[in-house]
Each structure stands twice: as C-alpha cells, then as structure tokens.
Design an enzyme around this catalytic site. Structure first.
Site, PDB file in Angstrom:
ATOM      1  N   PHE A  72       0.872  -1.185   0.000  1.00  0.00           N
ATOM      2  CA  PHE A  72       0.000   0.000   0.000  1.00  0.00           C
ATOM      3  C   PHE A  72       0.902   1.226   0.000  1.00  0.00           C
ATOM      4  O   PHE A  72       1.700   1.404   0.923  1.00  0.00           O
ATOM      5  CB  PHE A  72      -0.837  -0.085   1.271  1.00  0.00           C
ATOM      6  N   TRP A  91       8.232   4.209   2.901  1.00  0.00           N
ATOM      7  CA  TRP A  91       7.674   3.352   3.954  1.00  0.00           C
ATOM      8  C   TRP A  91       6.637   2.376   3.406  1.00  0.00           C
ATOM      9  O   TRP A  91       5.549   2.225   3.950  1.00  0.00           O
ATOM     10  CB  TRP A  91       7.073   4.197   5.099  1.00  0.00           C
ATOM     11  N   ILE A 141      10.558  -5.201  34.644  1.00  0.00           N
ATOM     12  CA  ILE A 141      10.544  -6.403  35.484  1.00  0.00           C
ATOM     13  C   ILE A 141      11.836  -7.206  35.277  1.00  0.00           C
ATOM     14  O   ILE A 141      12.393  -7.778  36.212  1.00  0.00           O
ATOM     15  CB  ILE A 141       9.294  -7.269  35.160  1.00  0.00           C
ATOM     16  N   GLU A 162       0.281   3.400  10.043  1.00  0.00           N
ATOM     17  CA  GLU A 162      -1.163   3.343   9.749  1.00  0.00           C
ATOM     18  C   GLU A 162      -1.932   4.429  10.529  1.00  0.00           C
ATOM     19  O   GLU A 162      -3.087   4.246  10.924  1.00  0.00           O
ATOM     20  CB  GLU A 162      -1.713   1.928   9.952  1.00  0.00           C
TER      21      GLU A 162
HETATM   22  N1  COS Z   1     -13.422   6.573   4.768  1.00  0.00           N
HETATM   23  C1  COS Z   1     -13.993   7.141   3.669  1.00  0.00           C
HETATM   24  N2  COS Z   1     -13.881   8.458   3.398  1.00  0.00           N
HETATM   25  C2  COS Z   1     -13.183   9.215   4.277  1.00  0.00           C
HETATM   26  C3  COS Z   1     -12.587   8.694   5.428  1.00  0.00           C
HETATM   27  C4  COS Z   1     -12.738   7.309   5.671  1.00  0.00           C
HETATM   28  N3  COS Z   1     -12.210   6.741   6.749  1.00  0.00           N
HETATM   29  N4  COS Z   1     -11.962   9.677   6.096  1.00  0.00           N
HETATM   30  C5  COS Z   1     -12.176  10.816   5.396  1.00  0.00           C
HETATM   31  N5  COS Z   1     -12.919  10.521   4.286  1.00  0.00           N
HETATM   32  C6  COS Z   1     -13.417  11.470   3.288  1.00  0.00           C
HETATM   33  C7  COS Z   1     -14.184  12.593   3.967  1.00  0.00           C
HETATM   34  O1  COS Z   1     -15.544  12.241   4.165  1.00  0.00           O
HETATM   35  C8  COS Z   1     -14.019  13.712   2.984  1.00  0.00           C
HETATM   36  O2  COS Z   1     -14.947  13.535   1.942  1.00  0.00           O
HETATM   37  P1  COS Z   1     -15.741  14.791   1.286  1.00  0.00           P
HETATM   38  O3  COS Z   1     -14.665  15.631   0.655  1.00  0.00           O
HETATM   39  O4  COS Z   1     -16.660  14.159   0.302  1.00  0.00           O
HETATM   40  O5  COS Z   1     -16.424  15.480   2.417  1.00  0.00           O
HETATM   41  C9  COS Z   1     -12.625  13.488   2.417  1.00  0.00           C
HETATM   42  O6  COS Z   1     -12.315  12.106   2.639  1.00  0.00           O
HETATM   43  C10 COS Z   1     -11.573  14.334   3.099  1.00  0.00           C
HETATM   44  O7  COS Z   1     -11.607  14.024   4.480  1.00  0.00           O
HETATM   45  P2  COS Z   1     -10.938  14.950   5.582  1.00  0.00           P
HETATM   46  O8  COS Z   1     -11.393  16.361   5.383  1.00  0.00           O
HETATM   47  O9  COS Z   1     -11.203  14.341   6.902  1.00  0.00           O
HETATM   48  O10 COS Z   1      -9.414  14.843   5.183  1.00  0.00           O
HETATM   49  P3  COS Z   1      -8.101  15.446   5.904  1.00  0.00           P
HETATM   50  O11 COS Z   1      -7.174  15.916   4.852  1.00  0.00           O
HETATM   51  O12 COS Z   1      -8.498  16.393   6.987  1.00  0.00           O
HETATM   52  O13 COS Z   1      -7.392  14.136   6.491  1.00  0.00           O
HETATM   53  C11 COS Z   1      -6.851  12.529   8.150  1.00  0.00           C
HETATM   54  C12 COS Z   1      -7.947  13.340   7.426  1.00  0.00           C
HETATM   55  C13 COS Z   1      -5.866  13.401   8.885  1.00  0.00           C
HETATM   56  C14 COS Z   1      -7.636  11.680   9.114  1.00  0.00           C
HETATM   57  C15 COS Z   1      -6.110  11.650   7.111  1.00  0.00           C
HETATM   58  O14 COS Z   1      -5.265  12.417   6.299  1.00  0.00           O
HETATM   59  C16 COS Z   1      -5.285  10.561   7.774  1.00  0.00           C
HETATM   60  O15 COS Z   1      -5.819   9.532   8.185  1.00  0.00           O
HETATM   61  N6  COS Z   1      -3.942  10.769   7.850  1.00  0.00           N
HETATM   62  C17 COS Z   1      -3.063   9.736   8.314  1.00  0.00           C
HETATM   63  C18 COS Z   1      -2.552   8.956   7.149  1.00  0.00           C
HETATM   64  C19 COS Z   1      -1.996   7.678   7.564  1.00  0.00           C
HETATM   65  O16 COS Z   1      -2.569   6.938   8.361  1.00  0.00           O
HETATM   66  N7  COS Z   1      -0.848   7.342   7.006  1.00  0.00           N
HETATM   67  C20 COS Z   1      -0.230   6.094   7.255  1.00  0.00           C
HETATM   68  C21 COS Z   1      -0.093   5.395   5.948  1.00  0.00           C
HETATM   69  S1  COS Z   1       0.282   3.705   6.132  1.00  0.00           S
HETATM   70  S2  COS Z   1       2.011   3.665   6.964  1.00  0.00           S
END
Ligand code: COS
Length: 382
Positions: A122, A155, A336, A362
């Site tokens: 991924f 990564w 421990i 993640e």
């Molecule tokens: N499932 C489906 N859709 C999702 C969702 C989910 N879990 N989370 C957000 N969305 C959708 C939202 O509904 C929104 O849709 P609309 O534009 O239609 O309203 C869109 O995606 C944007 O969402 P949001 O505004 O919440 O996005 P952000 O840029 O604020 O990001 C976070 C949200 C910070 C939660 C996200 O960027 C994140 O999870 N970051 C971490 C990434 C990560 O885990 N990286 C590790 C990779 S693997 S090592």
C-alpha cells in the site's frame, strides 16, 4: 452478548499459535539480526494460506471473518510482530482496495494470485506527505490506454517482496482530496523502481522500502474506483488496517505479559521470587487489565466491520488504545527484567523495539485522536 470464540475460531487460532511457536519462534532472533524474513519461513507462511485469510473462497482465500483474522494477527505478533505486519498489510491495506473497489474482472485476475502468496503493498506515504496524506504529489496523467504515474513513495511495507502495489496519485494536477485516484501497479511495470530497505529499529523481519515511479504506464482497467476516489479508498483501507494494527499490538503485549510474568516467577531477589513483591504484581496487574481493555476494543471494531456497520471511529479507538498499551506493556515487562531486559539475550529487548512503531504507522496516535475527536464532535453539531 457472547465473548467466546466459536469452535472453528478456537481451532483456527490454536493452529496458528502452534505454527507460530513451532516455525516462527526458532527463527525470530536470526531474522531480527539479519533484518529480513527467512525465505523458508516466507514459503511456509505462503503455503499455509496466510496470504488469503480475508479473501472470499471464490477468489482462493479462506474467507475469515475479521474477529478470527484479528486473532491470527495477534497470535503471529505474540511471536514475531514483523511477520504479523507482513500478513496484516497484505490482507488489509494491500488487498482491501482491490476487493472493495476493483472491477470484478480485476478481482478475478489478481486476488487468487494474492491468495497464493504474490504479496500486496500500500503506497500512500511520500517524503512530504505523512499524516497529511492529502498533500501527496505523485502525479498521474491520462494516456490513450490508461494512466502514466510519476513520483516517490516511502515506507512501503512488504515492498521488497511485493508483486502488487496500490498507489495513490494526483490526477492531472487536480488539487484537494478529489484530485487523488488509486491504481494497482504490477512490480514488473517499466519505470517502477523498488528502493533499498529501511534499516529499522524494530519489526526487522518485515521490510519497508521506498518506491520511485518514472513514467509508469498503468492500464485503465487497473484504476481502483472512479477517478478522484483515491483518497477515500486509502482512508477506508486504513480504517480496516488499523484494526489489524490493534490486534498486532494486542499480540505483542500478550508476549510482554508472557515473558514478564514468567521472569517474575523465576527471578529471585531478597531471597524470594520477585513475583511475590507487590511492586511487580501491580505492574503485571495493570498490564493484564489494559491488555484486556484493548482486546475488547479490537474485537468490537472487528465485529462492527463483520456486521457491515460503520467502524472507522472504533478502529481508530482500538488502534490508539492498543498501540499505546503495547508501549506501556513492553516498558513494564522490560522493567521487570531489570538489567537483563536491556540485553539482546532476552526477547523483551526486541519486543520493546518492535512496540515503538505501533504508535506511528497506519496513522499516528495523534491522527487517531483527530479521527475520534471529529467523530465525537460531529455528534454534538461540531
Ligand atoms: N473513509 C472514507 N472516506 C473518508 C474517510 C474514511 N475513513 N476519512 C475521510 N474521508 C473522506 C471525507 O468524508 C471527505 O470527503 P468529502 O470531501 O466528500 O467530504 C474526504 O475524505 C476528506 O476528508 P478529511 O477532510 O477528513 O481529510 P483530511 O485531509 O483532513 O485528512 C486525516 C484526514 C488526517 C484523518 C487523514 O489524512 C489521515 O488519516 N492521515 C493519516 C494517514 C496515515 O494513516 N498514514 C499512514 C499510511 S500507512 S504507513
């Protein structure tokens, strides 16, 4: 409400436990030192069907429910958290986008191969786009036959062995979340270059690599979902992936409890086993209690997923609680052990290193809190 696994789930979990103890445990220290999975073990993991755990049987998988799958990941992590994440990434974020968003033709072509052990990965994170995943700059442009991708991902867990890469990219420089699309890229596609493995602190039997894409041509049939769906596909894949990391954390913490309790009973100081001391008993009591809390949260998130209900918030809660708990578990179990715990002669030294990344990948703990807080506030009109 029923907290027991059914007979089939029990049997399956026991089989995995026996496999992990018999085949993985003797290889852990060597794999940790070498920074690579033993190829013989990789073949065994493949032959035992670990790469098709969650795929329906029609695609060659075992069709496990998420609760059973979680137990499998936990049993693997109880012995080697690196092997657990390899299996979890493949069955989770690496293949979920195809299972959920690929065309039926693509699913039929690819999933049976994945089930047989052609590994999936991924690719979302980039040098400049970590927690802010939407700031990715990998580009896609339309061609006559599909798309052409250029950019860099980092990564990429499983990337060293992977045949398949789920890659997100910004189409035609469209800004924002809706500008992102998702694609399945085969390893042998010209222009795709798999970089060196990261020299990591822990999880050393699992690999993470960088990936460079230079004018990589991807057929239109390998796009996942619609154009512009890529961010949502990645986020929904991460929702499920976070359940996997929660169970991985539970398994690793269980390993910490195993070695911490055993050591406390064996080790004598002041003329008695240290297990007779309240200071040690309280550490074990807290560890066991927090472990149980985290397991219940992981089970709830997995159960919701199996019911076809919304589970993103619960997955974030499970990942947050379990990964933070695993960090404390490793710290307590090492304490421990005293000075011996700081030596590579004891497994706890590896567990301590392995536990650290659980709070990062993640989605960091801070991102899980953000996801949870947004969900909570939305209930109050925020
Ligand atoms: N499932 C489906 N859709 C999702 C969702 C989910 N879990 N989370 C957000 N969305 C959708 C939202 O509904 C929104 O849709 P609309 O534009 O239609 O309203 C869109 O995606 C944007 O969402 P949001 O505004 O919440 O996005 P952000 O840029 O604020 O990001 C976070 C949200 C910070 C939660 C996200 O960027 C994140 O999870 N970051 C971490 C990434 C990560 O885990 N990286 C590790 C990779 S693997 S090592």
């Amino acid at each position: 409400m029923d907290f027991d696994l059914n007979e089939q789930q029990e049997m399956f979990t026991k089989g995995v436990r026996d496999f992990a103890r018999g085949e993985i445990a003797p290889r852990c220290a060597k794999m940790d030192a070498a920074g690579i999975i033993d190829p013989e073990l990789l073949d065994m993991v493949r032959d035992h069907g670990f790469f098709g755990l969650c795929f329906p049987e029609t695609y060659g998988g075992l069709g496990l429910d998420t609760v059973t799958y979680g137990r499998v990941v936990a049993e693997l992590a109880r012995v080697d958290a690196g092997v657990a994440i390899m299996v979890s990434v493949h069955n989770g974020v690496g293949s979920f986008p195809i299972l959920q968003f690929g065309s039926e033709e693509l699913r039929r072509e690819v999933l049976p191969r994945m089930s047989k052990g052609e590994l999936a990965s991924f690719c979302v994170t980039e040098p400049g786009a970590g927690s802010d995943a939407a700031s990715m700059t990998t580009r896609a442009e339309r061609t006559e036959t599909g798309y052409r991708l250029s950019g860099e991902k980092i990564w990429v867990t499983n990337g060293y062995h992977a045949q398949f890469f789920v890659v997100t990219a910004r189409l035609d420089n469209e800004p924002g979340h809706d500008g992102i699309s998702a694609f399945l890229v085969d390893r042998d596609t010209p222009g795709l270059m798999v970089g060196a493995k990261e020299d990591k602190m822990g999880l050393r039997s699992s690999d993470a690599v960088s990936l460079v894409l230079e004018n990589v041509d991807v057929p239109g049939a390998r796009r996942l979902g619609e154009e512009g769906d890529g961010f949502k596909i990645a986020m929904s894949a991460l929702d499920g992936g976070r359940i996997g990391v929660a169970y991985q954390s539970v398994g690793l913490a269980q390993a910490c409890l195993d070695v911490g309790a055993r050591y406390a009973i064996e080790r004598e100081q002041f003329g008695k086993p240290i297990a007779t001391k309240q200071a040690i008993q309280w550490m074990l009591a807290d560890l066991a209690t927090e472990l149980e809390q985290a397991r219940l949260l992981a089970d709830k998130a997995a159960w919701l997923k199996d019911q076809g209900r919304s589970y993103g918030r619960e997955a974030a809660m499970a990942k947050l609680a379990a990964s933070e708990m695993a960090g404390r578990a490793a710290d307590r179990a090492l304490q421990i052990h005293g000075g011996y715990g700081y030596s590579k002669d004891y497994d706890i030294e590896r567990y301590y290193r392995d536990a650290r990344v659980l709070r990062i990948y993640e989605g960091t703990s801070e991102i899980q809190r953000l996801v949870i807080a947004r969900s909570v506030l939305s209930e109050y009109g925020g």
